[in-house]
Write an enzyme that holds these catalytic residues in place. Structure first.
Site, PDB file in Angstrom:
ATOM      1  N   SER A 147      56.545  43.528  36.376  1.00 43.61           N
ATOM      2  CA  SER A 147      55.638  42.392  36.283  1.00 43.61           C
ATOM      3  C   SER A 147      55.178  42.231  34.850  1.00 43.61           C
ATOM      4  O   SER A 147      55.257  43.172  34.049  1.00 43.61           O
ATOM      5  CB  SER A 147      54.421  42.624  37.195  1.00 43.61           C
ATOM      6  OG  SER A 147      53.413  41.662  36.969  1.00 43.61           O
ATOM      7  N   TYR A 160      46.567  46.986  40.686  1.00 43.63           N
ATOM      8  CA  TYR A 160      47.904  46.379  40.686  1.00 43.63           C
ATOM      9  C   TYR A 160      48.593  46.617  39.351  1.00 43.63           C
ATOM     10  O   TYR A 160      49.776  46.986  39.296  1.00 43.63           O
ATOM     11  CB  TYR A 160      47.776  44.877  40.963  1.00 43.63           C
ATOM     12  CG  TYR A 160      49.092  44.125  40.929  1.00 43.63           C
ATOM     13  CD1 TYR A 160      49.900  44.069  42.061  1.00 43.63           C
ATOM     14  CD2 TYR A 160      49.516  43.471  39.775  1.00 43.63           C
ATOM     15  CE1 TYR A 160      51.109  43.386  42.037  1.00 43.63           C
ATOM     16  CE2 TYR A 160      50.717  42.780  39.751  1.00 43.63           C
ATOM     17  CZ  TYR A 160      51.512  42.735  40.879  1.00 43.63           C
ATOM     18  OH  TYR A 160      52.702  42.057  40.847  1.00 43.63           O
TER      19      TYR A 160
END
Length: 256
Positions: A147, A160
Site C-alpha cells: 500500500s 493498518y
C-alpha cells in the site's frame, strides 16, 4: 523471447486471495485476459460464486476456493487441494486485507488483532504454503499487495500502516530467502483507489479534494490501472526483479 511471450501468462495458474470484489477481482480478471487460469479465494463462498458468475458472463472461466486466510491449517489444506485437484499454483496474488479507522489512543485491541491477523499473518500463511510447493519445482511468482501506507501514514490508521509496512519488509525477506529457488517475490503498492473499502472516503468531498491536490495525477486511481503492474510482476518480464515494491499511486509517494 518475443514481447508477447514475455508478458504472456498462458499455461500459468494464479491463486488470488480476497478476490470476490475490488482490487483482487480486477487483478484476477486482468491475469485471465493474459492467459492465466485463475482461482478466486475468499471466506464467503456465496460472494465468490457471484464473482465467478460475473467473470463467466465476460467469457472468463474461474475456479473458486473458499477458505479463511487467517487460519493456517485451512490455508495449508486448501493450497494442497488446489495443487492436487487443479494443478500447480504458478502465481500467488496475496491481496486479502481489511481496514479499520479509529483514533490511535482509543484503538480497540480486538481490531488491532484482527488487522494483524488479516493483513499480515495471512500473507505469511498463504505465501509459505504456496512456496512449499513452488520451491521443489524451482519456479513461482508471489505478489504481495502492499500500500501507499507501506511508506506513508495518515491520522486514524496507524495499525493498518503498521501491517502494510510489515508486509513490505516481509516481501523483501521472502525474496531474500526464496530467490535462490527461482521464485520472484515482489510487492504491488496501490495508492488511493476507488474501491468498496474506500467508499466512504470517495464520497467525502473534503477528503477527495485533499487527495486530488496531494496527488500529482490529481485524481483517484481506477482498479483496472493495477492490472499492468500485476501482469508484469506475474510474468517472465520480471524474471530478475525480486524484493521490489512497485508503487502504483499517481505519484503521491514521489512528491511533498
Amino acid at each position: 523471447m518475443s514481447e508477447n511471450k514475455l508478458f504472456s501468462l498462458a499455461g500459468r495458474r494464479a491463486l488470488v486471495t480476497g478476490a470476490s470484489k475490488g482490487i483482487g477481482l480486477a487483478i484476477a480478471r486482468g491475469l485471465a485476459v493474459q492467459g492465466a487460469s485463475i482461482v478466486l479465494n475468499g471466506r464467503d463462498a456465496g460472494r465468490l460464486k457471484e464473482a465467478q458468475t460475473q467473470l463467466a458472463q465476460e467469457g472468463i472461466e474461474a475456479e473458486i476456493s473458499a477458505f479463511d486466510v487467517t487460519d493456517q491449517e485451512a490455508v495449508i489444506a486448501s493450497v494442497k487441494d488446489i495443487e492436487t485437484r487443479l494443478g500447480p499454483i504458478d502465481i500467488l496474488i496475496n491481496n486479502a486485507g481489511i481496514q479499520h479507522r479509529a483514533p490511535l489512543d482509543q484503538f480497540p485491541r480486538k481490531d488491532w488483532d484482527r488487522l494483524i491477523s488479516t493483513n499480515l499473518n495471512s500473507v505469511f500463511f498463504v505465501a509459505q504454503a504456496v512456496a512449499q510447493h513452488m520451491i521443489p519445482r524451482q519456479r513461482g511468482k508471489i505478489v504481495n499487495i502492499c500500500s501507499v501506507q507501506s511508506e506513508l501514514a495518515r491520522p486514524g490508521i496507524a495499525p493498518y500502516t503498521a501491517t502494510k509496512g510489515a508486509v513490505k519488509m516481509l516481501t523483501k525477506g521472502m525474496a531474500t530467502d526464496w530467490a535462490r529457488h527461482n521464485l520472484q517475490i515482489n510487492g504491488l503498492a496501490p495508492g488511493y483507489f476507488e474501491t468498496e473499502m474506500n467508499a466512504a472516503l470517495v464520497a467525502d468531498e473534503k477528503f477527495s479534494a485533499w487527495l486530488r491536490q496531494r496527488t500529482p495525477a490529481a485524481r483517484w486511481g481506477k482498479v483496472e490501472e493495477l492490472i499492468g503492474a500485476a501482469v508484469f510482476l506475474s510474468s517472465d518480464a520480471s524474471s530478475f526483479v525480486n524484493g521490489h515494491i512497485l508503487m502504483v499511486d499517481g505519484g503521491i509517494t514521489a512528491s511533498v
